[in-house]
Design an enzyme around this catalytic site. Structure first.
Site, PDB file in Angstrom:
ATOM      1  N   TRP A   1      21.020  27.609  14.807  1.00  0.00           N
ATOM      2  CA  TRP A   1      20.343  28.872  14.492  1.00  0.00           C
ATOM      3  C   TRP A   1      20.571  29.245  13.033  1.00  0.00           C
ATOM      4  CZ3 TRP A   1      22.322  34.179  14.162  1.00  0.00           C
ATOM      5  CH2 TRP A   1      21.294  35.125  14.118  1.00  0.00           C
TER       6      TRP A   1
ATOM      7  N   GLY B   1      29.762  22.422  24.027  1.00  0.00           N
ATOM      8  CA  GLY B   1      29.735  23.870  23.814  1.00  0.00           C
ATOM      9  C   GLY B   1      30.512  24.657  24.857  1.00  0.00           C
TER      10      GLY B   1
ATOM     11  N   ASP C   1      19.043  18.132  35.783  1.00  0.00           N
ATOM     12  CA  ASP C   1      18.140  18.975  34.996  1.00  0.00           C
ATOM     13  C   ASP C   1      17.973  20.297  35.741  1.00  0.00           C
ATOM     14  OD1 ASP C   1      16.074  20.220  33.675  1.00  0.00           O
ATOM     15  OD2 ASP C   1      14.733  18.480  33.695  1.00  0.00           O
ATOM     16  N   VAL C   2      18.464  21.383  35.147  1.00  0.00           N
ATOM     17  CA  VAL C   2      18.437  22.673  35.853  1.00  0.00           C
ATOM     18  C   VAL C   2      17.014  23.180  36.080  1.00  0.00           C
ATOM     19  CG1 VAL C   2      20.733  23.362  35.028  1.00  0.00           C
ATOM     20  CG2 VAL C   2      18.682  24.099  33.756  1.00  0.00           C
TER      21      VAL C   2
ATOM     22  N   TYR D   1      13.545  34.513  24.319  1.00  0.00           N
ATOM     23  CA  TYR D   1      14.890  34.289  24.871  1.00  0.00           C
ATOM     24  C   TYR D   1      15.503  35.555  25.508  1.00  0.00           C
ATOM     25  CZ  TYR D   1      19.956  33.029  24.462  1.00  0.00           C
ATOM     26  OH  TYR D   1      21.295  32.806  24.673  1.00  0.00           O
TER      27      TYR D   1
ATOM     28  N   ASN E   1      25.439  27.654  33.271  1.00  0.00           N
ATOM     29  CA  ASN E   1      25.670  27.805  31.826  1.00  0.00           C
ATOM     30  C   ASN E   1      24.525  27.244  30.970  1.00  0.00           C
ATOM     31  OD1 ASN E   1      27.441  27.718  29.197  1.00  0.00           O
ATOM     32  ND2 ASN E   1      26.787  25.608  29.554  1.00  0.00           N
TER      33      ASN E   1
ATOM     34  N   ILE F   1      29.087  32.759  19.554  1.00  0.00           N
ATOM     35  CA  ILE F   1      30.158  31.809  19.868  1.00  0.00           C
ATOM     36  C   ILE F   1      29.878  30.535  19.065  1.00  0.00           C
ATOM     37  CG2 ILE F   1      31.337  30.532  21.710  1.00  0.00           C
ATOM     38  CD1 ILE F   1      31.483  33.598  22.108  1.00  0.00           C
ATOM     39  N   GLU F   2      30.923  29.971  18.496  1.00  0.00           N
ATOM     40  CA  GLU F   2      30.758  28.801  17.610  1.00  0.00           C
ATOM     41  C   GLU F   2      30.421  27.558  18.431  1.00  0.00           C
ATOM     42  OE1 GLU F   2      32.007  28.808  13.957  1.00  0.00           O
ATOM     43  OE2 GLU F   2      30.747  27.025  13.927  1.00  0.00           O
ATOM     44  N   THR F   3      29.141  27.210  18.508  1.00  0.00           N
ATOM     45  CA  THR F   3      28.698  25.981  19.181  1.00  0.00           C
ATOM     46  C   THR F   3      27.533  25.395  18.385  1.00  0.00           C
ATOM     47  OG1 THR F   3      26.975  27.012  20.553  1.00  0.00           O
ATOM     48  CG2 THR F   3      29.194  26.987  21.475  1.00  0.00           C
TER      49      THR F   3
END
Ligand code: NDP
Length: 260
Positions: free
Chosen positions: A199, A17, A66-67, A158, A93, A191-193
């Site tokens: 979704w 992505g 792992d954030v 979110y 990100n 954005i195309e990901t």
């Protein structure tokens, strides 16, 4: 193509992505990049692809990280510094969509959203800031969202976390400005990901959901990950020395639209 020459960067969630596009653009601009990704295999695959694209001189290091875990981000910074040297740029990100009804939301939904989308950004900042402050230089780019300003019903919590990312960006940007550490955000629209496709797929008619998104876009299209990456390059580079505690929206004008 040397706007980031000599710089060392870490990009979280860089396996695919927007993060992968940012890592690729950074390498293309001469940076040494650590791809810090939850899934180590995805990180290795993307790092390999980048290396193949840009040749032997390309510096792309795959790291499992792992954030949500502060220790994991500290380890990622330590390993990046061991391989490439001091970290000049961090792009926070990694992010996940958690879209639930507020009153039926579980405690776990709330926690996993904030663990990745807000704690994850802080964990990254906390891991790189001591070094950046000590060296008197650094650029942090946080990937927020237009959900940080606009609310779509049904997308809770979110946007709460993404509002927090803007708050964190502004607070840290001011806190460390005198140390020449800049902290900025990017707020992408659609954005195309894989995230966006999942979704749309959650709707009974994914094609209609996609068409609805397009219809609401002033430019009548979805953004590309590379279009976010270009702005990340700019904010990370020495071309943006006085941009701090700020946010650049990349949404084709979508959030400026009242209605048509
Ligand atoms: P993707 O889901 O395509 O990629 C996200 C990446 O983050 C994945 O590789 C994922 O790894 C990784 N990741 C998830 N959790 C963690 C974690 N705990 N530690 C490390 N890495 C993790 O998303 P996008 O590229 O679309 O989104 C990137 C960012 O942009 C996110 O912050 C998102 O909120 C934001 N954004 C995206 C928009 C869009 O339209 N696409 C719009 C606005 C904002 P894995 O696959 O292993 O889980």
């Amino acid at each position: 193509m040397n706007r980031l020459a000599g710089k060392v960067a870490i990009v979280t969630g860089a396996g695919r992505g927007i993060g992968a596009a940012i890592a690729r653009a950074f390498v293309a601009e001469g940076a040494a990049v650590a791809l810090a990704e939850l899934d180590g295999e995805t990180a290795r695959t993307t790092a390999r692809e980048i290396a193949q694209q840009y040749g032997d001189a390309a510096k792309a290091l795959a790291l499992q990280a792992d954030v949500t875990q502060s220790a994991s981000m500290h380890a990622a910074v330590k390993e990046t510094e061991r391989v490439f040297g001091p970290v000049d740029v961090l792009v926070n990100n990694a992010g996940i969509n958690v879209f639930v009804d507020p009153l039926t939301m579980t405690d776990d939904d709330w926690r996993r959203c904030f663990a990745v989308d807000l704690d994850g950004v802080w964990n990254g900042c906390r891991a790189v800031l001591p070094g950046m402050v000590a060296r008197g230089a650094g650029s942090i780019v946080n990937i927020a969202s237009t959900h940080a300003f606009q609310i779509i019903p049904g997308c809770f919590p979110y946007p709460v976390a993404k509002h927090g990312v803007i708050g964190l960006t502004r607070a840290l940007g001011v806190e460390y400005a005198a140390k020449n550490v800049r902290v900025n955000a990017i707020a992408p629209g659609y954005i195309e990901t894989q995230l966006t496709r999942e979704w749309w797929d959650a709707y009974p008619d994914p094609q209609a959901a996609r068409a609805h998104t397009l219809a609401l876009s002033p430019m009548k299209r979805i953004g590309r990950p590379e279009e976010v990456a270009m702005t990340a390059v700019f904010l990370a580079s020495d071309e943006a020395p006085f941009i701090n505690a700020s946010c650049i929206t990349i949404d084709g004008g979508r959030t400026a639209l009242y209605h048509d």
